[in-house]
Design an enzyme around this catalytic site. Structure first.
Site, PDB file in Angstrom:
ATOM      1  N   LYS A  34       0.850  -1.201   0.000  1.00 41.04           N
ATOM      2  CA  LYS A  34       0.000   0.000   0.000  1.00 41.04           C
ATOM      3  C   LYS A  34       0.886   1.252   0.000  1.00 41.04           C
ATOM      4  O   LYS A  34       2.091   1.163   0.280  1.00 41.04           O
ATOM      5  CB  LYS A  34      -0.899  -0.017   1.235  1.00 41.04           C
ATOM      6  CG  LYS A  34      -0.148   0.023   2.560  1.00 41.04           C
ATOM      7  CD  LYS A  34      -1.055  -0.315   3.732  1.00 41.04           C
ATOM      8  CE  LYS A  34      -0.303  -0.324   5.049  1.00 41.04           C
ATOM      9  NZ  LYS A  34      -1.103  -0.919   6.135  1.00 41.04           N
ATOM     10  N   ARG A 130      -9.830  -0.023  15.937  1.00 41.29           N
ATOM     11  CA  ARG A 130      -9.730   0.914  14.814  1.00 41.29           C
ATOM     12  C   ARG A 130     -10.842   0.539  13.852  1.00 41.29           C
ATOM     13  O   ARG A 130     -11.871   1.185  13.819  1.00 41.29           O
ATOM     14  CB  ARG A 130      -8.337   0.849  14.168  1.00 41.29           C
ATOM     15  CG  ARG A 130      -8.143   1.880  13.070  1.00 41.29           C
ATOM     16  CD  ARG A 130      -6.718   1.895  12.524  1.00 41.29           C
ATOM     17  NE  ARG A 130      -6.302   0.623  11.920  1.00 41.29           N
ATOM     18  CZ  ARG A 130      -5.121   0.415  11.366  1.00 41.29           C
ATOM     19  NH1 ARG A 130      -4.237   1.393  11.308  1.00 41.29           N
ATOM     20  NH2 ARG A 130      -4.810  -0.755  10.836  1.00 41.29           N
ATOM     21  N   TYR A 256      18.411  28.194   9.547  1.00 39.09           N
ATOM     22  CA  TYR A 256      17.192  28.816  10.074  1.00 39.09           C
ATOM     23  C   TYR A 256      17.095  28.645  11.583  1.00 39.09           C
ATOM     24  O   TYR A 256      17.358  27.560  12.109  1.00 39.09           O
ATOM     25  CB  TYR A 256      15.959  28.174   9.438  1.00 39.09           C
ATOM     26  CG  TYR A 256      15.751  28.558   7.994  1.00 39.09           C
ATOM     27  CD1 TYR A 256      15.575  29.894   7.621  1.00 39.09           C
ATOM     28  CD2 TYR A 256      15.700  27.575   7.009  1.00 39.09           C
ATOM     29  CE1 TYR A 256      15.374  30.231   6.290  1.00 39.09           C
ATOM     30  CE2 TYR A 256      15.499  27.906   5.681  1.00 39.09           C
ATOM     31  CZ  TYR A 256      15.335  29.244   5.323  1.00 39.09           C
ATOM     32  OH  TYR A 256      15.130  29.571   4.020  1.00 39.09           O
ATOM     33  N   MET A 303      14.220  23.262   3.415  1.00 36.55           N
ATOM     34  CA  MET A 303      13.378  22.610   2.402  1.00 36.55           C
ATOM     35  C   MET A 303      14.209  21.777   1.423  1.00 36.55           C
ATOM     36  O   MET A 303      13.842  20.661   1.078  1.00 36.55           O
ATOM     37  CB  MET A 303      12.551  23.658   1.651  1.00 36.55           C
ATOM     38  CG  MET A 303      11.513  23.038   0.729  1.00 36.55           C
ATOM     39  SD  MET A 303      10.549  24.227  -0.204  1.00 36.55           S
ATOM     40  CE  MET A 303       9.521  24.954   1.044  1.00 36.55           C
TER      41      MET A 303
HETATM   42  C1  LIG Z   1      -0.398  -1.960   6.782  1.00 32.80           C
HETATM   43  C2  LIG Z   1      -0.960  -3.216   7.253  1.00 32.80           C
HETATM   44  C3  LIG Z   1      -0.164  -4.346   7.444  1.00 32.80           C
HETATM   45  C4  LIG Z   1       1.348  -4.315   7.337  1.00 32.80           C
HETATM   46  O1  LIG Z   1       1.864  -3.846   8.559  1.00 32.80           O
HETATM   47  P1  LIG Z   1       3.440  -3.747   8.833  1.00 32.80           P
HETATM   48  O2  LIG Z   1       3.518  -3.250  10.230  1.00 32.80           O
HETATM   49  O3  LIG Z   1       3.973  -2.763   7.863  1.00 32.80           O
HETATM   50  O4  LIG Z   1       3.991  -5.105   8.640  1.00 32.80           O
HETATM   51  C5  LIG Z   1      -0.776  -5.535   7.763  1.00 32.80           C
HETATM   52  N1  LIG Z   1      -2.125  -5.607   7.927  1.00 32.80           N
HETATM   53  C6  LIG Z   1      -2.921  -4.533   7.795  1.00 32.80           C
HETATM   54  C7  LIG Z   1      -4.384  -4.673   7.993  1.00 32.80           C
HETATM   55  C8  LIG Z   1      -2.372  -3.304   7.464  1.00 32.80           C
HETATM   56  O5  LIG Z   1      -3.165  -2.230   7.351  1.00 32.80           O
END
Ligand SMILES: *Cc1c(COP(=O)(O)O)cnc(C)c1O
Length: 364
Positions: A34, A130, A256, A303
């Site tokens: 993702k 969640r 800065y 930046m």
């Molecule tokens: C992003 C995600 C993972 C992967 O998690 P990692 O900590 O990066 O291994 C697995 N399961 C779900 C549902 C996720 O949203």
């Protein structure tokens, strides 16, 4: 000539880490790619393991379609399923698997007219709070879905809140809740498939093993448990070059906000990478390596540029290469100085040149 800020992406390391994840867990593994493979390039990462990956997981339909259009044929799971009813025809047309995590999704799925049944990963909230159906709703949702012609197969899944903390009891409690709820289901007719483990659980909680794992961050070579020894190989090496060198006197400040003031004569190197490239502005005294020698950032990240201390680095010169994270400098260690995690550093990388290499592939 172009700006010398480069994310080197080593696809052979990505493939190695996928094999490590799969072997440590023992079951099938959905490679979580993702968010553009945590900033590494989803299409490139997917192609690197398409011949062996049991499947991929992404956050949304757009990310999945990008992979299908690139020719990826492996199963693809949408980790939050659909966000609205209108996505269902495309989900079916692209042969995607969906997480079902809420009652409203169950209802829509059961009312829809689908061209083909869809493969569902039914998500339980076993304690993270969640998304996911709570144990009390879970069995009813399972019954309704399992009897319906819109549903092909159901995989039971849940997600951990604290798997990166080996001292927390929460993970054991979540596993208990999950197993007890599944045991109470009337699911004998099912060839049951389960999925619990993210990277931290694969690495630290063997009791969460099930026939599917979902490794993410470990595929990119960052160990969420920060173990001293790791079988993982960093995939991204972020490098830039020194574009200016200036000696400053004791009492002089740089950058800065003048947040760094020299307590002795100091040689400052200016590096062509900044927060617009995704380097965290909040990093304080983060490690960096100049021509292979370890040093630290000084002053505030701007930046397009940041400062490193060259006082003790003999031979540093204009054009010296600076590793901001990668092999010598762990992304986890940089993240710690910025109050964040390697996940966020990787996802934020942009504007730099991405260069892909794949050793095994070119050796052939
Ligand atoms: C992003 C995600 C993972 C992967 O998690 P990692 O900590 O990066 O291994 C697995 N399961 C779900 C549902 C996720 O949203």
């Amino acid at each position: 000539m172009s700006r010398p800020a480069i994310a080197h992406i080593r696809l052979d390391a990505f493939r190695h880490n996928y094999r490590v994840a799969k072997q440590m867990h023992g079951g099938k593994a959905l490679a979580v790619i993702k968010a553009n493979a945590y900033g590494h390039g989803a299409v490139q990462c997917a192609h690197a393991i398409e011949n062996e990956a049991d499947g991929f997981a992404v956050a949304c339909l757009e990310e999945a379609i990008q992979l299908r259009q690139a020719g990826i044929k492996n199963p693809i799971l949408l980790l939050e399923g659909f966000f609205e009813r209108a996505e269902l025809p495309e989900i079916v047309a692209n042969d995607l698997w969906i997480v079902v995590h809420a009652q409203w999704q169950v209802n829509i799925l059961l009312e829809a007219k689908l061209a083909k049944p869809v493969h569902v990963w039914l998500k339980m909230d076993s304690g993270m709070h969640r998304v996911g159906l709570c144990p009390a709703e879970y069995s009813q949702a399972f019954m309704r879905l399992s009897e319906h012609t819109n549903v092909a197969k159901i995989v039971f899944m849940s997600h951990f809140a604290n798997a990166d903390n080996l001292n927390s009891q929460h993970t054991t409690q979540q596993i208990e809740v999950f197993k007890n709820t599944i045991a109470s289901l009337n699911s004998q007719a099912y060839v049951t498939e389960f999925s619990l483990a993210n990277s931290a659980a694969i690495l630290g909680w063997p009791q969460s093993s099930a026939n599917w794992s979902r490794p993410g961050i470990m595929l990119y070579g960052a160990d969420p448990l920060m173990a001293a020894e790791s079988k993982l190989c960093p995939v991204m090496q972020l490098t830039a070059k020194i574009i200016a060198i200036r000696p400053i006197n004791k009492g002089d400040s740089i950058g800065y906000g003048s947040i760094f003031t020299a307590d002795k004569e100091t040689i400052v190197g200016v590096v062509a990478c900044g927060y617009a490239d995704g380097y965290p502005r909040s990093a304080v005294s983060a490690p960096a390596a100049v021509d292979g020698q370890m040093t630290k950032l000084i002053g505030r990240v701007s930046m397009d540029m940041l400062f490193v201390d060259l006082t003790d680095i003999a031979n540093a010169k204009i054009g010296s290469s600076v590793e901001l994270w990668g092999d010598q400098v762990l992304a986890n260690d940089v993240a710690k100085t910025a109050g964040t995690i390697a996940y966020e550093l990787f996802c934020n990388v942009k504007r730099v040149q991405f260069r892909y290499t794949d050793k095994q592939q070119s050796d052939k």
